[in-house]
Design a protein around this motif. Sequence first.
Motif, mmCIF file in Angstrom:
data_model
loop_
_atom_site.group_PDB
_atom_site.id
_atom_site.type_symbol
_atom_site.label_atom_id
_atom_site.label_comp_id
_atom_site.label_asym_id
_atom_site.label_seq_id
_atom_site.Cartn_x
_atom_site.Cartn_y
_atom_site.Cartn_z
ATOM 1 N N ALA A 170 0.854 -1.190 0.000
ATOM 2 C CA ALA A 170 0.000 0.000 0.000
ATOM 3 C C ALA A 170 0.885 1.233 0.000
ATOM 4 C CB ALA A 170 -0.915 0.004 1.215
ATOM 5 N N THR A 171 0.659 2.109 -0.970
ATOM 6 C CA THR A 171 1.425 3.354 -1.090
ATOM 7 C C THR A 171 0.476 4.528 -0.932
ATOM 8 O OG1 THR A 171 3.006 2.311 -2.594
ATOM 9 C CG2 THR A 171 2.938 4.722 -2.575
ATOM 10 N N LEU A 172 0.846 5.456 -0.069
ATOM 11 C CA LEU A 172 0.002 6.630 0.187
ATOM 12 C C LEU A 172 0.818 7.891 -0.086
ATOM 13 C CD1 LEU A 172 -2.689 7.796 1.169
ATOM 14 C CD2 LEU A 172 -1.754 7.747 3.501
ATOM 15 N N GLN A 219 -4.585 9.591 -2.381
ATOM 16 C CA GLN A 219 -5.121 8.346 -2.934
ATOM 17 C C GLN A 219 -4.277 7.184 -2.443
ATOM 18 O OE1 GLN A 219 -3.734 8.128 -7.346
ATOM 19 N NE2 GLN A 219 -4.099 10.313 -6.952
ATOM 20 N N LEU A 220 -4.929 6.156 -1.972
ATOM 21 C CA LEU A 220 -4.252 4.961 -1.495
ATOM 22 C C LEU A 220 -4.056 4.017 -2.680
ATOM 23 C CD1 LEU A 220 -3.124 3.439 0.979
ATOM 24 C CD2 LEU A 220 -5.383 2.385 1.223
#
Length: 398
Positions: A36-38, A71-72
């Motif tokens: 998961a990149t935020l 956006q995740l």
Amino acid sequence: GTTTWGPRFRAAELNFYLQDRWALGRGLQFTYGLRATLPLIFNKPTPNDDFNSGDIARRYGVRIGDVPKAQLLLSPRVGLSWRKDYASGQLSVDGGVGVFTGQVPFVWIVNNYSNTGVEQKGLRLTAKTDGGKIVESAAGFSVKPSPTMQSNTRFMLNAMNRKFRYPQNLKASLAVGFLTDDGWQLRAEALYTKTLHNAVFRNLAIERTGESLYLVSGNEDSALPLNRTTTNDYSAVYYLDNTSRGYSYSLSGSVAKSFSWGLSLMASYVFGHSYAVCDVPSTSSSSNWSRTYALDLNDVPLSFSAYDIPHKVSLAASYHKRYAKLFDVSAGLVYQMTSGQRYSLCFGESVDFNGDGAYGSTLMYIPTEAEMQTMRFADDESCGLWNDFIESDSYLRS
């Protein structure tokens, strides 16, 4: 996580990982993972009220000052592997599919902070000349120059889709390998990549006129679309948007063996193709737009990527042996042969004949010998030289 600081730009990227594997029995193993990149942007560019209330902003729904919302980016991956022993060696099969997110390219976003047309403007002062000699100065020197009748005050702007999605690809792979009892490793692999989100750039300050320039009269294939500027206030309005067009694939095979007396050998061959709309070769929007090669830079078709390498052969040999406690000998030799880099043949534009404001990016039309007889040249010698150039290259001849 990483943090980026720039002129009036503050952002950070947070990454989280989760992965595990299960043994399913009978040589089967299941692997799954989730990344998961935020990306976070903590401030916005300064709005340009004059532009935001103008024709271009209303026509395209664009605003100076917009940046992507938080956006995740989820990147799930799954894999399955199988091993089975035979009398002659071990067979292995590995496959997987997943979504991959690269490092967030904040440098593309920084363009929208630098070129708002509010904090920073360009003022070009051009002296009046006659016969190549300056006859009147554009303006006297001043630390605060003001526009004059001989100045060009048009400057470029950068805008972007506030729903812009950061780059992501879908990848799928399948590999089959066999390790023989005497140490030979044989492997074949297939890899497919599909673009989910990538960057594409347009210049909203130009549009098609609806007319075309025909290099061969009546031949639609030779028609070049003509453009016109939509504003006298800005030299360009570069707009960052998304495209899902693009994919690549490759098929590879390799053989390797390590001998007990220190020698290791490897040979491999890779065949594949890569297709893209925009290769994003630069950090600036202006370069990314003007260094795309097409008939219409605002409507670029899917074509070979500049990074397309159809063929690659690799050969490697290495030797390593320890002759004493403190004496190691290592030597290696690697040979690689690849296809040459992709390139495009474009018109060398000393004049912006198609009106798009870019020079040297318009693809060249290659006529047949019969078509050349209907075209207009400066003289017969020029026609002959171009025909000789075409005939000298196997690709152009075909």
